[in-house]
Structures are given as C-alpha cells and as structure tokens.
Motif scaffolding. Structure first.
Motif, PDB file in Angstrom:
ATOM      1  N   THR A 142       0.853  -1.182   0.000  1.00 23.65           N
ATOM      2  CA  THR A 142       0.000   0.000   0.000  1.00 23.65           C
ATOM      3  C   THR A 142       0.889   1.233   0.000  1.00 23.65           C
ATOM      4  O   THR A 142       1.809   1.335   0.818  1.00 23.65           O
ATOM      5  CB  THR A 142      -0.925   0.025   1.234  1.00 23.65           C
ATOM      6  OG1 THR A 142      -1.776  -1.121   1.182  1.00 23.65           O
ATOM      7  CG2 THR A 142      -1.770   1.281   1.274  1.00 23.65           C
ATOM      8  N   SER A 163       0.458   5.200   0.479  1.00 27.82           N
ATOM      9  CA  SER A 163      -0.490   6.224   0.904  1.00 27.82           C
ATOM     10  C   SER A 163       0.100   7.629   0.839  1.00 27.82           C
ATOM     11  O   SER A 163      -0.576   8.590   1.177  1.00 27.82           O
ATOM     12  CB  SER A 163      -0.944   5.951   2.346  1.00 27.82           C
ATOM     13  OG  SER A 163      -1.527   4.683   2.448  1.00 27.82           O
ATOM     14  N   SER A 216      -2.119  -1.390  -3.551  1.00 23.54           N
ATOM     15  CA  SER A 216      -3.120  -0.335  -3.330  1.00 23.54           C
ATOM     16  C   SER A 216      -2.428   1.015  -3.322  1.00 23.54           C
ATOM     17  O   SER A 216      -1.458   1.216  -2.579  1.00 23.54           O
ATOM     18  CB  SER A 216      -3.832  -0.529  -1.992  1.00 23.54           C
ATOM     19  OG  SER A 216      -4.519  -1.743  -1.962  1.00 23.54           O
ATOM     20  N   THR A 268      -3.308   4.756  -2.487  1.00 24.14           N
ATOM     21  CA  THR A 268      -4.354   5.544  -1.841  1.00 24.14           C
ATOM     22  C   THR A 268      -3.869   6.938  -1.454  1.00 24.14           C
ATOM     23  O   THR A 268      -4.477   7.593  -0.602  1.00 24.14           O
ATOM     24  CB  THR A 268      -4.880   4.811  -0.594  1.00 24.14           C
ATOM     25  OG1 THR A 268      -3.796   4.604   0.316  1.00 24.14           O
ATOM     26  CG2 THR A 268      -5.513   3.480  -0.958  1.00 24.14           C
ATOM     27  N   ASP A 320      -9.618   4.828  -2.738  1.00 24.61           N
ATOM     28  CA  ASP A 320     -10.084   4.103  -1.562  1.00 24.61           C
ATOM     29  C   ASP A 320     -11.553   4.422  -1.314  1.00 24.61           C
ATOM     30  O   ASP A 320     -11.892   5.566  -1.007  1.00 24.61           O
ATOM     31  CB  ASP A 320      -9.238   4.501  -0.352  1.00 24.61           C
ATOM     32  CG  ASP A 320      -9.550   3.706   0.886  1.00 24.61           C
ATOM     33  OD1 ASP A 320     -10.159   2.625   0.779  1.00 24.61           O
ATOM     34  OD2 ASP A 320      -9.163   4.166   1.976  1.00 24.61           O
ATOM     35  N   SER A 321     -12.417   3.456  -1.490  1.00 19.65           N
ATOM     36  CA  SER A 321     -13.858   3.598  -1.232  1.00 19.65           C
ATOM     37  C   SER A 321     -14.449   4.828  -1.919  1.00 19.65           C
ATOM     38  O   SER A 321     -15.110   5.646  -1.300  1.00 19.65           O
ATOM     39  CB  SER A 321     -14.114   3.664   0.274  1.00 19.65           C
ATOM     40  OG  SER A 321     -13.661   2.503   0.897  1.00 19.65           O
ATOM     41  N   GLY A 322     -14.176   4.973  -3.202  1.00 21.37           N
ATOM     42  CA  GLY A 322     -14.734   6.082  -3.974  1.00 21.37           C
ATOM     43  C   GLY A 322     -13.952   7.376  -3.868  1.00 21.37           C
ATOM     44  O   GLY A 322     -14.281   8.363  -4.514  1.00 21.37           O
ATOM     45  N   GLU A 348      -7.930  -2.910 -10.655  1.00 26.33           N
ATOM     46  CA  GLU A 348      -9.144  -3.294  -9.931  1.00 26.33           C
ATOM     47  C   GLU A 348     -10.303  -2.435 -10.453  1.00 26.33           C
ATOM     48  O   GLU A 348     -10.129  -1.270 -10.817  1.00 26.33           O
ATOM     49  CB  GLU A 348      -8.941  -3.060  -8.435  1.00 26.33           C
ATOM     50  CG  GLU A 348     -10.112  -3.393  -7.567  1.00 26.33           C
ATOM     51  CD  GLU A 348     -10.206  -4.870  -7.219  1.00 26.33           C
ATOM     52  OE1 GLU A 348     -11.259  -5.250  -6.684  1.00 26.33           O
ATOM     53  OE2 GLU A 348      -9.257  -5.630  -7.480  1.00 26.33           O
ATOM     54  N   ASN A 393     -13.394   0.015 -10.698  1.00 25.29           N
ATOM     55  CA  ASN A 393     -13.678   1.302 -10.056  1.00 25.29           C
ATOM     56  C   ASN A 393     -12.419   2.052  -9.655  1.00 25.29           C
ATOM     57  O   ASN A 393     -12.360   2.678  -8.595  1.00 25.29           O
ATOM     58  CB  ASN A 393     -14.628   1.139  -8.860  1.00 25.29           C
ATOM     59  CG  ASN A 393     -15.970   0.594  -9.287  1.00 25.29           C
ATOM     60  OD1 ASN A 393     -16.531   1.047 -10.291  1.00 25.29           O
ATOM     61  ND2 ASN A 393     -16.488  -0.382  -8.557  1.00 25.29           N
ATOM     62  N   ASN A 395      -9.962   5.064  -9.400  1.00 21.38           N
ATOM     63  CA  ASN A 395     -10.299   6.479  -9.292  1.00 21.38           C
ATOM     64  C   ASN A 395      -9.020   7.244  -8.968  1.00 21.38           C
ATOM     65  O   ASN A 395      -8.422   7.046  -7.910  1.00 21.38           O
ATOM     66  CB  ASN A 395     -11.346   6.653  -8.189  1.00 21.38           C
ATOM     67  CG  ASN A 395     -12.007   7.999  -8.207  1.00 21.38           C
ATOM     68  OD1 ASN A 395     -11.486   8.949  -8.759  1.00 21.38           O
ATOM     69  ND2 ASN A 395     -13.160   8.080  -7.575  1.00 21.38           N
TER      70      ASN A 395
END
Length: 189
Positions: free
Chosen positions: A43, A45, A61, A63, A87-89, A106, A108, A110
């Motif tokens: 991840t 971030s 990931s 994010t 992350d979650s939209g 993945e 969706n 964004n």
C-alpha cells in the motif's frame, strides 16, 4: 518504511508473511527497501517516485491523496495481483505505472490522472484529469471509462480490445484519441 512521525523500520524487525501488507505512508518515497523490493501486499499512501523494480505477489493499493503523485515506472515491475487506485470512492493522485507484464486494474479505479506505460486490463476508470494508455489495453467486462477534465488517449501502435459494451466519456472541451487499432466484440460508445 518511514512513517509520519519519522520512525524507521528495518528488515530485522518485520516478517513479510503470506497475508502481510507493507505500507509506505510518508511523502517523498524514493527508495523502497523491504526484502529486495518484494512484497506480498503493498500500500502506498503518500507521494512516491520510484524507478527501481518491485515485485508484488498479491494486491497493490495506491491511496495517496488526490494532490499527490505516485510513479512506479520501472518496466521490470511485477504486479501479480490487482492494482487498486483510490479508496472507497475517494480519488488518489496522479498515477504512473509500468511493468514487465500486464497490469490488472481493480474495478472502479479512481485517480486524479492515470498513465499506464504497458499492457493493461481495465474496467471502470474515473479521473479528473487525463488518462494515457501506452500499451495494449483490454476491457473484458461492461465498463465506463471517464475523465471529468482531461483527454483519454490510447497510444499509437497499441490495440484497444473491447470485449464488452463500454462507454468512454470526456468533457466537450477535451477529446478521446484512438491512435492505435481497436478490436473485440463489445460496443464502444
């Protein structure tokens, strides 16, 4: 990894187990050092610009905040699992990815903007800025590819394979550019 408070983590204190996730969350990441740059789950971030090869055997990931830039542009990168953007939209920042093989985004995804330097499998992708696909790109499931403020470009010498109905949308002041060829059984609108 360097955390917000500046603590350092060394290879002597962490085990990269089967279900482990290694997270880089500070800005200015220019040197990933864990286990010869091999990760199970990774991840990112914070802001990162890393040109050396990494291998992720499961999920990557990204994010980082929408104002950040994440560049993983070594053509020797290996992303075995899916790459998650946002992350979650919530949108992540400007992302540039390259790899030795195909990058599987993945569903969706964004981001503020997206550049993929190699082959990719994509589904629903939303950006506020440009999208650039510089390798062969496959859409296997019904998809919406959208930029709310930038162009979407599929590079010359590449193939966009549309295997399910797909909508590609940009604002009236921007454009969609198919410099390569298109194929597949899906409808493109």
């Amino acid at each position: 990894a360097k955390g917000v408070s500046g603590q350092q983590v060394t290879a002597d204190t962490i085990t990269n187990g089967t279900n482990s996730t290694f997270e880089y969350y500070d800005d200015g990441i220019i040197n990933l050092f864990w286990n010869n740059n091999q990760y199970n789950n990774l991840t990112i971030s914070g802001q990162a610009d890393y040109g050396n090869p990494i291998t992720v055997s499961s999920t990557t990931s990204i994010t980082a905040a929408s104002s950040k830039t994440v560049t993983l542009d070594s053509t020797a990168n290996v992303f075995t699992g899916n790459v998650i953007l946002g992350d979650s939209g919530i949108s992540t920042g400007d992302v540039t990815l390259a790899a030795a093989g195909t990058i599987n985004l993945e569903n969706n995804a964004n981001a503020a903007s997206l550049t993929i330097q190699t082959a990719a499998n994509i589904q629903n992708v939303t950006t506020s800025g440009a999208q650039n696909y510089n390798g062969n790109t496959v859409i296997s499931s019904a998809a919406a590819i959208e930029s709310t403020g930038g162009n979407i470009i599929f590079a010359a010498g590449t193939t966009l394979s549309v295997n399910a109905d797909t909508t590609i949308t940009v604002p009236a002041s921007k454009y969609i550019d198919f410099n390569g060829s298109t194929s597949g059984s899906g409808k493109l609108s």
